[in-house]
Every structure is written in C-alpha cells, then in structure tokens.
Design an enzyme around this catalytic site. Sequence first.
Site, short mmCIF file in Angstrom:
data_model
loop_
_atom_site.label_atom_id
_atom_site.label_comp_id
_atom_site.label_asym_id
_atom_site.label_seq_id
_atom_site.Cartn_x
_atom_site.Cartn_y
_atom_site.Cartn_z
N SER A 102 28.36 -14.88 -6.72
CA SER A 102 29.56 -14.37 -6.05
C SER A 102 29.91 -15.28 -4.89
O SER A 102 29.03 -15.88 -4.27
CB SER A 102 29.30 -12.96 -5.49
OG SER A 102 30.36 -12.58 -4.63
N TYR A 114 23.94 -7.71 -0.25
CA TYR A 114 24.62 -8.18 -1.48
C TYR A 114 24.84 -9.69 -1.39
O TYR A 114 24.51 -10.44 -2.32
CB TYR A 114 25.94 -7.45 -1.68
CG TYR A 114 26.72 -7.94 -2.89
CD1 TYR A 114 26.26 -7.70 -4.18
CD2 TYR A 114 27.89 -8.68 -2.73
CE1 TYR A 114 26.96 -8.16 -5.29
CE2 TYR A 114 28.59 -9.15 -3.84
CZ TYR A 114 28.12 -8.89 -5.11
OH TYR A 114 28.80 -9.36 -6.21
N1 LIG Z 1 33.90 -7.55 -9.68
C1 LIG Z 1 33.79 -8.35 -8.64
O1 LIG Z 1 34.63 -8.34 -7.71
C2 LIG Z 1 32.67 -9.34 -8.58
C3 LIG Z 1 32.76 -10.40 -7.66
C4 LIG Z 1 31.72 -11.31 -7.58
C5 LIG Z 1 30.62 -11.17 -8.41
N2 LIG Z 1 30.54 -10.13 -9.28
C6 LIG Z 1 29.32 -10.01 -10.10
O2 LIG Z 1 29.67 -9.86 -11.45
C7 LIG Z 1 28.61 -9.22 -12.15
C8 LIG Z 1 29.17 -8.16 -13.08
O3 LIG Z 1 29.78 -7.15 -12.31
P1 LIG Z 1 31.16 -6.49 -12.70
O4 LIG Z 1 32.12 -6.83 -11.64
O5 LIG Z 1 31.51 -6.77 -14.10
O6 LIG Z 1 30.80 -4.96 -12.48
P2 LIG Z 1 30.60 -3.73 -13.46
O7 LIG Z 1 31.78 -3.52 -14.32
O8 LIG Z 1 30.12 -2.61 -12.60
O9 LIG Z 1 29.43 -4.22 -14.41
C9 LIG Z 1 28.10 -4.27 -14.00
C10 LIG Z 1 27.24 -4.35 -15.25
O10 LIG Z 1 25.87 -4.40 -14.85
C11 LIG Z 1 25.18 -3.37 -15.51
N3 LIG Z 1 24.13 -2.83 -14.66
C12 LIG Z 1 24.26 -2.25 -13.44
N4 LIG Z 1 23.07 -1.82 -13.00
C13 LIG Z 1 22.17 -2.14 -13.98
C14 LIG Z 1 20.78 -1.95 -14.15
N5 LIG Z 1 20.05 -1.32 -13.21
N6 LIG Z 1 20.19 -2.41 -15.27
C15 LIG Z 1 20.90 -3.02 -16.23
N7 LIG Z 1 22.23 -3.23 -16.13
C16 LIG Z 1 22.84 -2.78 -15.04
C17 LIG Z 1 26.20 -2.29 -15.82
O11 LIG Z 1 25.84 -1.56 -16.98
P3 LIG Z 1 25.12 -0.10 -17.02
O12 LIG Z 1 25.73 0.74 -15.95
O13 LIG Z 1 25.40 0.34 -18.42
O14 LIG Z 1 23.67 -0.40 -16.81
C18 LIG Z 1 27.42 -3.15 -16.15
O15 LIG Z 1 27.37 -3.54 -17.50
C19 LIG Z 1 27.66 -8.69 -11.07
O16 LIG Z 1 26.52 -9.54 -10.98
C20 LIG Z 1 28.48 -8.78 -9.80
O17 LIG Z 1 27.70 -8.94 -8.64
C21 LIG Z 1 31.53 -9.22 -9.39
#
Ligand SMILES: NC(=O)c1ccc[n+]([C@@H]2O[C@H](COP(=O)([O-])OP(=O)(O)OC[C@H]3O[C@@H](n4cnc5c(N)ncnc54)[C@H](OP(=O)(O)O)[C@@H]3O)[C@@H](O)[C@H]2O)c1
Length: 271
Positions: free
Chosen positions: A143, A156
């Site tokens: 991120s 984070y």
């Molecule tokens: N969206 C943003 O603004 C943003 C910005 C920078 C970086 N990111 C990064 O992008 C990545 C994906 O996030 P996203 O934005 O796509 O969010 P998201 O839609 O909430 O997806 C998160 C994913 O991680 C899984 N997850 C969460 N806790 C988990 C656990 N304990 N064990 C296994 N899987 C788990 C969730 O699936 P389940 O709930 O089914 O387990 C879901 O598939 C993350 O690493 C996040 O830090 C996001």
Amino acid sequence: MTQSKSLGAALVTGASSGIGAVYADRLAARGYDLILAARDQGRLDNLAANLRTEHGVAVEVIRADLTDAADVARLEAKIAADPAVALVVNNAGAALMGGFIDNTPEKIDDLIALNVTAVTRLTHAATRAFVPRGRGTIVNVSSVVGIAHEYGAAVYGATKAFVTYLTQAVAHETAGSGVRLQAVLPGATRTEIWERSGRKLEDLDPARTMDVDELVDAALAGLDAGELITIPSLPDPADWAGYQAARAVLLPNISHAHPAERYGVRALTPA
Ligand SMILES: NC(=O)c1ccc[n+]([C@@H]2O[C@H](COP(=O)([O-])OP(=O)(O)OC[C@H]3O[C@@H](n4cnc5c(N)ncnc54)[C@H](OP(=O)(O)O)[C@@H]3O)[C@@H](O)[C@H]2O)c1
C-alpha cells in the site's frame, strides 16, 4: 491439480472480494489455473464456478484464515508440493483505522499475523519453491500507506512498509535467479476494506479513489513491464526513481566505526 493451459497455477490469497477477486478473474483470462484462498468458502466457491465457466480454467478453493498458523502452513505446504504453482499473489489483508493508542493489542496482533506473518511465510515458501526451478512470480499487495506515515494508520502502514521492504529485499537477494517479484502499492481503492475497517466508501474523495478493476489492470501492466514497485496512481515513475536515488545517497554513510562528529562522542577504538 490438473492444468488447463501451460502457464501453471496462480495462488491468490484474499480472492473472495475486492482486489483479489479481480486478480483471479484477470489471471484466469490470461490462462492461469487458480488456487483461491480466503475465509469465506461460499464466495470462493461462487467465484470459482464463474471462472471455470467463463475461462475454462481449473480452480481449486482452499478455505484459510491467514491469522491461523495452521492454515498458513497448509498453504505453504501447497506451494512446496504442487509444481504447477507458478505465481503467488499475496493479496489478503486488512486495515486498522483509528489512532495507535486506540488500537487494541488483539487487533494489532491479528493485523500483523495477516499482513506481515502470512505474507512473509508465503513469500518464503514461494521463493524456496521457485528459485531452484529458475522461474516463478510473487506479487505482494502492499500500500502507499507504507511510504506515508503522515496518513495516520501507524500499524497498518507499518505492515505495508514491511511488505514493500520484504519484496525489495527478496528481489535483490534472488536477482538473476529467474524469479520475479513485484510489490503493488495501491492508493485508496473502492473495495470492502473500508467498510470492514469502519470507514464509509462515501466519505472518500472520489477524485482520489480508484476503481478496483483499473487498479488490478494497472498492476498487471506494471508486472508485464517488469516493475519491482508498481504505484498505479503515480503519473511519473521518475518520482519513485528520485526517492530511491535519495536513499542511495545515504547508503555509504549509514554504518561507520564512530558516531558522526556532531554527537561529540570521544572515539574509544581506532577507526
Ligand atoms: N482498497 C484499498 O484502498 C487498498 C489500498 C491499498 C492496499 N490495499 C490492500 O489490498 C489488499 C486487498 O484488499 P481489498 O482492498 O481488496 O479489500 P477486501 O475487499 O476487504 O479484500 C480483502 C480480502 O482478504 C481476505 N481476508 C481478510 N482477512 C483474512 C484472513 N484472516 N484470512 C484470509 N483471508 C482474509 C478477505 O476474504 P475473507 O473475508 O473471505 O477471508 C478478502 O478476500 C489488502 O492487502 C489491502 O491492504 C487495499
């Protein structure tokens, strides 16, 4: 697993929603078989069924809670044992909002287990499997918060600084091995992560929040271009190169026999 095409299989963690679900779709469209991991088995099963139908690839679902050491170990074993695994996307992650002193010890532990420990262990397993083969790709979803401590998400951001550093360091260590690494540094992206961490998507500035499809398509374009660090929002890559150049200026002077003169410390041993 049975391979559909010649690219092998991509293991995508956190594939049940958001960035991971789009990675799964795009990688299936490229011809990868898939291994999808997350906690929500129902969502993974639905996605897997759609991807098998749409793209004709083989999809395996592994229900895993990546804060659970036994589940992380099962994925490590999968990477070690299945020679079809050619790409690992460490995407599963969560955010922790609120001030540092308001974060509870339990939430801090869970976040570090998911964002740091699981990513490190799966990167390690993939590196061990890929280097002897002389090929394989590891994509770690980090991120921009990891380079922006001013954003007010101490734990984070620190986990994401770790992910970026880990990716850079392992890429440095394995340079020339044929194994590729990429850290993707998204800015704010429209996914469930915001609601899950207590923020409303509507409260974000739309001019600074990216659509998840665009984010993943740019990240894959960065991978295709051979980037180690991909910041999809960044208009001019020279800005990142300048940041690295400034860091390189420090390197010759970050370890000497004596403290710098300004500290006024008397030398006890000769230089
Ligand atoms: N969206 C943003 O603004 C943003 C910005 C920078 C970086 N990111 C990064 O992008 C990545 C994906 O996030 P996203 O934005 O796509 O969010 P998201 O839609 O909430 O997806 C998160 C994913 O991680 C899984 N997850 C969460 N806790 C988990 C656990 N304990 N064990 C296994 N899987 C788990 C969730 O699936 P389940 O709930 O089914 O387990 C879901 O598939 C993350 O690493 C996040 O830090 C996001």
